[in-house]
Enzyme design. Structure first.
Site, PDB file in Angstrom:
ATOM      1  N   GLY A 179     -26.280  24.905 -28.072  1.00 52.40           N
ATOM      2  CA  GLY A 179     -26.574  24.056 -29.233  1.00 52.40           C
ATOM      3  C   GLY A 179     -27.945  24.252 -29.838  1.00 52.40           C
ATOM      4  O   GLY A 179     -28.448  23.348 -30.509  1.00 52.40           O
ATOM      5  N   GLY A 180     -28.579  25.410 -29.585  1.00 51.89           N
ATOM      6  CA  GLY A 180     -29.855  25.705 -30.239  1.00 51.89           C
ATOM      7  C   GLY A 180     -30.902  24.646 -29.921  1.00 51.89           C
ATOM      8  O   GLY A 180     -31.037  24.199 -28.781  1.00 51.89           O
ATOM      9  N   ASN A 216     -28.251  34.087 -29.228  1.00 57.83           N
ATOM     10  CA  ASN A 216     -28.826  33.248 -30.274  1.00 57.83           C
ATOM     11  C   ASN A 216     -27.748  32.747 -31.219  1.00 57.83           C
ATOM     12  O   ASN A 216     -26.867  32.046 -30.783  1.00 57.83           O
ATOM     13  CB  ASN A 216     -29.990  33.924 -30.997  1.00 57.83           C
ATOM     14  CG  ASN A 216     -30.861  32.881 -31.709  1.00 57.83           C
ATOM     15  OD1 ASN A 216     -30.813  31.707 -31.383  1.00 57.83           O
ATOM     16  ND2 ASN A 216     -31.644  33.293 -32.689  1.00 57.83           N
ATOM     17  N   ASP A 231     -36.260  33.435 -32.522  1.00 60.53           N
ATOM     18  CA  ASP A 231     -36.797  32.297 -31.760  1.00 60.53           C
ATOM     19  C   ASP A 231     -38.321  32.346 -31.657  1.00 60.53           C
ATOM     20  O   ASP A 231     -38.946  31.386 -31.199  1.00 60.53           O
ATOM     21  CB  ASP A 231     -36.180  32.235 -30.358  1.00 60.53           C
ATOM     22  CG  ASP A 231     -34.868  31.456 -30.350  1.00 60.53           C
ATOM     23  OD1 ASP A 231     -34.576  30.769 -31.348  1.00 60.53           O
ATOM     24  OD2 ASP A 231     -34.136  31.536 -29.350  1.00 60.53           O
ATOM     25  N   ARG A 275     -34.519  36.055 -20.001  1.00 65.87           N
ATOM     26  CA  ARG A 275     -34.757  35.942 -21.445  1.00 65.87           C
ATOM     27  C   ARG A 275     -35.052  37.332 -22.010  1.00 65.87           C
ATOM     28  O   ARG A 275     -35.722  38.149 -21.364  1.00 65.87           O
ATOM     29  CB  ARG A 275     -35.961  35.024 -21.650  1.00 65.87           C
ATOM     30  CG  ARG A 275     -36.311  34.724 -23.102  1.00 65.87           C
ATOM     31  CD  ARG A 275     -35.273  33.888 -23.767  1.00 65.87           C
ATOM     32  NE  ARG A 275     -35.771  33.236 -24.973  1.00 65.87           N
ATOM     33  CZ  ARG A 275     -34.981  32.741 -25.910  1.00 65.87           C
ATOM     34  NH1 ARG A 275     -33.666  32.817 -25.786  1.00 65.87           N
ATOM     35  NH2 ARG A 275     -35.482  32.130 -26.958  1.00 65.87           N
ATOM     36  N   THR A 286     -24.380  30.012 -28.302  1.00 67.04           N
ATOM     37  CA  THR A 286     -24.889  30.016 -26.920  1.00 67.04           C
ATOM     38  C   THR A 286     -23.790  29.454 -26.011  1.00 67.04           C
ATOM     39  O   THR A 286     -22.783  28.932 -26.496  1.00 67.04           O
ATOM     40  CB  THR A 286     -26.194  29.192 -26.790  1.00 67.04           C
ATOM     41  OG1 THR A 286     -27.158  29.721 -27.703  1.00 67.04           O
ATOM     42  CG2 THR A 286     -26.798  29.182 -25.399  1.00 67.04           C
ATOM     43  N   SER A 327     -37.618  29.298 -25.800  1.00 65.21           N
ATOM     44  CA  SER A 327     -36.203  28.908 -25.852  1.00 65.21           C
ATOM     45  C   SER A 327     -36.074  27.392 -25.701  1.00 65.21           C
ATOM     46  O   SER A 327     -37.019  26.712 -25.297  1.00 65.21           O
ATOM     47  CB  SER A 327     -35.471  29.607 -24.706  1.00 65.21           C
ATOM     48  OG  SER A 327     -34.163  29.108 -24.574  1.00 65.21           O
TER      49      SER A 327
HETATM   50  N1  GLY Z   1     -31.563  30.974 -28.833  1.00 62.02           N
HETATM   51  C1  GLY Z   1     -31.632  29.595 -28.615  1.00 62.02           C
HETATM   52  C2  GLY Z   1     -32.585  29.222 -27.564  1.00 62.02           C
HETATM   53  O1  GLY Z   1     -32.965  30.055 -26.764  1.00 62.02           O
HETATM   54  O2  GLY Z   1     -32.977  28.089 -27.527  1.00 62.02           O
END
Ligand code: GLY
Length: 575
Positions: free
Chosen positions: A476-477, A405, A427, A118, A385, A456
């Site tokens: 898909g966020g 992102n 985020d 990350r 993503t 995340s």
């Molecule tokens: N950037 C989307 C996530 O990490 O959930």
């Protein structure tokens, strides 16, 4: 999109017949010889996958992974190849300028770990850096441009994977991506569509626009896109490993570029970046074992918390509307905990075990009731993503979800790098209870701090029953966790095949906004009406969302499958 092998099953039956013959004709030398030859093979057939399987969001990335397997690489080498190839051919979703999570299973000792790549907040970051003098978020600052970018983790993960888990040198595993960047590849329909969508935004970033557009025009599907600067950045990574990206020429260009555009990166930010190895989170739902991403992803915690809540109901016996209502309520409760309590456990004290405890889920079940009626509109993000899944012939597995992102990340690319930077700083919680681009809210636990990782939703996951291993995940966020939940329920409650898991119509509730987003096919008219009568506010997502990638090994059938979500343009290949 799907393929399978039945050879081991035939082998197993054949060996069993030989064994039977042996019993009947104990003295036959031929039978003994056959048994000697085939018995070990039949045992291997039952305990090893019959081939290797890769599913990813782009056929060229899947191909890159298989190329590396064919050269003697294992699943971890293939993961390096697939991740790097996706950075080239699907640059709007992930890349060297981003981060992600790699969930690994090593077959020889069953060791499982999550490589946390990350992004981290720069050391000069401050809690209020995106707020104006009145304490309100400055529009766009955490989304567009150099200020939005956190320190990337993917290059460090590729080096780590190759060095610690792979069989091949990094140089070899990066070769397919270098070739694709240097020699070019024919852009897809999706590439044309995404660049069309982002045309106006990306014109504000001339270096980026120069790379992804043909003198300001969109590349038509089939036209060749070359990224020579990215090829050279990949070559430096291949030659020098971690230092090839986080120190030296690449690092200088990245930091100079970011600072010239108003960002706050330093050489120390890059030089200090390391991946973390973390123990995955685990749970059990009915006869299915779940292994998934720990913090700083809320994915595994959220997924298992929802399944624990739902474990207390006989979902299979409920009619569809009641079943869906229970699932929506489980989503709401788990996303509420996400908003209130979760953050980077290296920085804040989070008792993740509490949220994974079935006794806690039993308490939450008491809260399942009718929803209140104060909805807010939801955002339309959902395909940005990327995810890929791999099983190799030895049974090693990788589930990896990678991101910059939102689509094309920050839009910002430092000159002479070819590296498109993420906007993962969004985020973080810019201010408690102010929604981010996914409409997610959060608390102090996910506030910005120097070196901290933003929370995340990425959920790379292994699902296992006694007969089957399923490796899956999706982009898909904020909707990632609920998509993986629906796939897990399809497997555990309905014994769904991999294609059923990706095809399941999707719906999503994330506590705030108080809306059930859904694909058109998720609810028929009667169910829609019943849910609305119960106070739910429904919001259709007409074109669907997500891009799930699954590889699955049925030990019982001796069958391997690789399935890529029909909503995307990826490919699943078994070889
Ligand atoms: N950037 C989307 C996530 O990490 O959930």
């Amino acid at each position: 999109m799907a393929a399978f092998f039945i050879f081991p099953k035939i082998l197993f039956i054949f060996a069993s017949l030989i064994a039977l013959l042996y019993l009947v004709h104990m003295r036959s030398f031929t039978c003994r010889l056959f048994l000697l030859l085939f018995f070990p093979l039949s045992v291997a057939a039952a305990t090893l996958p019959p081939a290797a399987a890769i599913a990813s969001a782009h056929p060229l990335a899947t191909q890159a992974g298989h190329e590396i397997l064919a050269q003697g690489g294992n699943a971890f080498d293939a993961a390096v190849a697939v991740a790097a190839a996706l950075a080239v051919v699907e640059p709007y979703n992930s890349g060297l300028g981003g981060g992600g999570f790699f969930l690994l299973h090593r077959a020889r000792d069953k060791f499982e770990v999550m490589i946390d790549a990350r992004e981290r907040a720069p050391l000069a970051a401050t809690k209020d850096m995106y707020l104006n003098q009145e304490g309100k978020p400055i529009a766009g600052l955490s989304i567009d441009g150099a200020c939005a970018a956190a320190i990337p983790g993917v290059p460090a993960a590729l080096v780590h994977l190759a060095k610690k888990y792979g069989r091949l040198p990094l140089k070899k595993s990066l070769m397919p991506a270098i070739r694709l960047a240097r020699d070019g590849f024919a852009v897809s329909k999706l590439y044309a569509k995404q660049t069309l969508r982002q045309h106006d935004r990306l014109q504000a970033f001339p270096v980026t626009a120069d790379v992804f557009y043909n003198q300001g025009f969109i590349y038509a599907p089939g036209e060749k896109l070359r990224q020579p600067q990215l090829a050279r950045t990949l070559e430096r990574l291949a030659a020098k490993g971690h230092d090839g990206f986080y120190r030296g020429m690449t690092a200088v260009r990245l930091v100079d570029g970011v600072r010239a555009a108003g960002g706050i990166w330093s050489q120390k930010d890059l030089a200090d970046y390391r991946v973390s190895e973390r123990a995955p989170v685990r749970g059990v739902y009915r006869n299915m074992r779940i292994t998934s991403a720990p913090l700083p992803s809320s994915g595994g915690v959220g997924l298992i918390e929802m399944l624990n809540i739902l474990q207390g109901f006989d979902l299979v016996a409920l009619d569809k509307t009641e079943r869906d209502r229970h699932v929506i309520e489980a989503m709401r409760l788990a996303y509420r905990d996400r908003a209130q309590y979760l953050g980077d456990a290296d920085f804040v004290s989070v008792d993740a075990a509490h949220f994974l405890d079935p006794a806690y889920a039993a308490q939450l079940r008491q809260e399942i009731s009718d929803p209140d009626k104060t909805p807010q509109p939801a955002k339309a993000e959902g395909t940005n993503t990327t995810h890929f899944s791999i099983i190799d012939r030895a049974g090693n597995r990788v589930a990896a979800t990678l991101s910059i992102n939102t689509l094309f990340g920050s839009g910002f690319m430092p000159a002479d790098t070819g590296v498109l930077l993420n906007n993962e700083m969004d985020d973080f919680v810019l201010k408690p209870n102010v929604p981010n681009t996914y409409g997610l809210i959060g608390s102090e636990a996910n506030a910005i701090a120097p070196g901290k990782r933003p929370l995340s939703s990425m959920t790379p996951t292994f699902l296992e029953t006694d007969d089957e291993v399923v490796v899956l995940g999706t982009p898909g966020g904020s909707r990632i966790i609920s998509m993986v939940l629906l796939a897990a329920l399809e497997l555990a409650d309905r014994h769904g095949a991999p294609k059923d898991l990706v095809n399941v119509p999707r719906f999503h509730h994330q506590y705030s906004p108080n809306v059930v987003e859904h694909e058109a096919q998720a609810f028929d008219d009667a169910e829609r009406h019943a849910l609305e009568q119960n106070g739910y506010r429904l919001q259709g997502v007409p074109i669907g969302y997500g891009n799930m990638q699954i590889v699955a090994w049925s030990k019982k059938k001796g069958m391997l499958e690789a399935v890529s979500d029909p909503r995307g343009e990826g490919s699943g290949v078994v070889k």
